[in-house]
Design a protein around this motif. Structure first.
Motif, PDB file in Angstrom:
ATOM      1  N   LEU A   1      97.574  -8.251  91.775  1.00  0.00           N
ATOM      2  CA  LEU A   1      98.554  -6.751  91.611  1.00  0.00           C
ATOM      3  C   LEU A   1      98.022  -6.038  90.365  1.00  0.00           C
ATOM      4  O   LEU A   1      97.539  -6.519  89.165  1.00  0.00           O
ATOM      5  N   PHE A   2      97.486  -4.813  90.668  1.00  0.00           N
ATOM      6  CA  PHE A   2      97.070  -3.798  89.827  1.00  0.00           C
ATOM      7  C   PHE A   2      98.059  -2.853  89.453  1.00  0.00           C
ATOM      8  O   PHE A   2      98.841  -2.271  90.290  1.00  0.00           O
ATOM      9  N   GLN A   3      98.206  -2.586  88.154  1.00  0.00           N
ATOM     10  CA  GLN A   3      99.117  -1.773  87.425  1.00  0.00           C
ATOM     11  C   GLN A   3      98.515  -0.400  87.269  1.00  0.00           C
ATOM     12  O   GLN A   3      97.671  -0.575  86.246  1.00  0.00           O
ATOM     13  N   PHE A   4      98.870   0.592  87.887  1.00  0.00           N
ATOM     14  CA  PHE A   4      98.389   1.952  87.546  1.00  0.00           C
ATOM     15  C   PHE A   4      99.534   2.775  86.628  1.00  0.00           C
ATOM     16  O   PHE A   4     100.500   2.850  87.117  1.00  0.00           O
ATOM     17  N   GLU A   5      99.192   3.491  85.844  1.00  0.00           N
ATOM     18  CA  GLU A   5      99.927   4.555  85.206  1.00  0.00           C
ATOM     19  C   GLU A   5      99.048   5.852  85.493  1.00  0.00           C
ATOM     20  O   GLU A   5      98.154   5.961  84.945  1.00  0.00           O
TER      21      GLU A   5
ATOM     22  N   GLU B   1      98.819   2.547  74.653  1.00  0.00           N
ATOM     23  CA  GLU B   1      98.917   1.296  74.192  1.00  0.00           C
ATOM     24  C   GLU B   1      98.948   0.026  75.140  1.00  0.00           C
ATOM     25  O   GLU B   1      98.529  -0.849  75.076  1.00  0.00           O
ATOM     26  N   ARG B   2      99.693   0.327  76.351  1.00  0.00           N
ATOM     27  CA  ARG B   2      99.837  -0.743  77.333  1.00  0.00           C
ATOM     28  C   ARG B   2      98.417  -1.018  77.867  1.00  0.00           C
ATOM     29  O   ARG B   2      97.900  -1.950  78.468  1.00  0.00           O
ATOM     30  N   LEU B   3      97.743  -0.016  77.990  1.00  0.00           N
ATOM     31  CA  LEU B   3      96.412  -0.225  78.344  1.00  0.00           C
ATOM     32  C   LEU B   3      95.479  -0.741  77.475  1.00  0.00           C
ATOM     33  O   LEU B   3      94.437  -1.773  77.914  1.00  0.00           O
TER      34      LEU B   3
ATOM     35  N   ASP C   1      98.306  -4.581  79.432  1.00  0.00           N
ATOM     36  CA  ASP C   1      99.636  -4.537  80.465  1.00  0.00           C
ATOM     37  C   ASP C   1      99.502  -3.768  81.546  1.00  0.00           C
ATOM     38  O   ASP C   1     100.401  -3.696  82.517  1.00  0.00           O
ATOM     39  N   ALA C   2      98.559  -2.777  81.450  1.00  0.00           N
ATOM     40  CA  ALA C   2      98.385  -1.798  82.589  1.00  0.00           C
ATOM     41  C   ALA C   2      96.564  -1.795  82.981  1.00  0.00           C
ATOM     42  O   ALA C   2      96.144  -2.035  81.835  1.00  0.00           O
TER      43      ALA C   2
END
Length: 172
Positions: free
Chosen positions: A80-84, A121-123, A127-128
């Motif tokens: 699962l890849f998280q994109f923002e 911060e998440r990157l 976390d992303a």
């Protein structure tokens, strides 16, 4: 430290609240400091906890990198890849990324979230996985290119510029 709550930290670590409490007790003994103090807003870090936090974060990132797979086979991945993304990227860039990614890695999952003030911060905390943002070269802008965190690996995908179109007024 990020959660300010033992139960939420335990959920995030996939551990029981008891296991996290026991480890926190060991750390308090190790550092000879309470590390966190109770307050109406949750657990607040002590000065010692704030002092060691950057080193602990660095160590955790190094340990995380040890477990990172170097041989990534997109055709076999089920990750699962998280994109923002900034909102304009959904239609202008993300659709192309999705098509290409799913052609090369048909079993991956993609999750998106709209870019906000905590995205960098998440990157940095991983976390992303990917962020598609917008930065300005104009020094008057609040999100300038030289404000990108130095610990992030960045690449320019598209360079855009403003254009003003006007109709010529013909006076008779």
């Amino acid at each position: 430290m990020e959660e300010r709550n033992v139960s939420r930290a335990a959920d995030r670590l996939f551990l029981t609240q008891s296991a996290v409490s026991k480890q926190l007790t060991r750390l308090r003994g190790w550092f000879d400091d309470p590390l966190f103090e109770r307050s109406p807003k949750g657990l607040l870090p002590t000065p010692k906890a704030l002092q060691i936090a950057p080193q602990v974060e660095s160590i955790l990132l190094q340990v995380d990198m040890l477990s990172w797979q170097e041989d990534f086979d997109p055709g076999e991945s089920e990750r699962l890849f998280q994109f923002e993304l900034v909102e304009t990227a959904y239609s202008s860039i993300y659709s192309n990324v999705v098509i290409e990614a799913l052609e090369q890695a048909p079993s991956i999952q993609l999750k998106t979230k709209t870019w906000d003030q905590q995205t960098f911060e998440r990157l940095l905390k991983r976390d992303a996985d990917f962020g598609i943002g917008m930065v300005e070269y104009d020094e008057r802008a609040s999100n300038q290119v030289h404000q990108l965190p130095k610990d992030l690996e960045c690449v320019e995908l598209v360079r855009d510029y403003s254009v003003c179109l006007m109709r010529q007024i013909i006076q008779h």
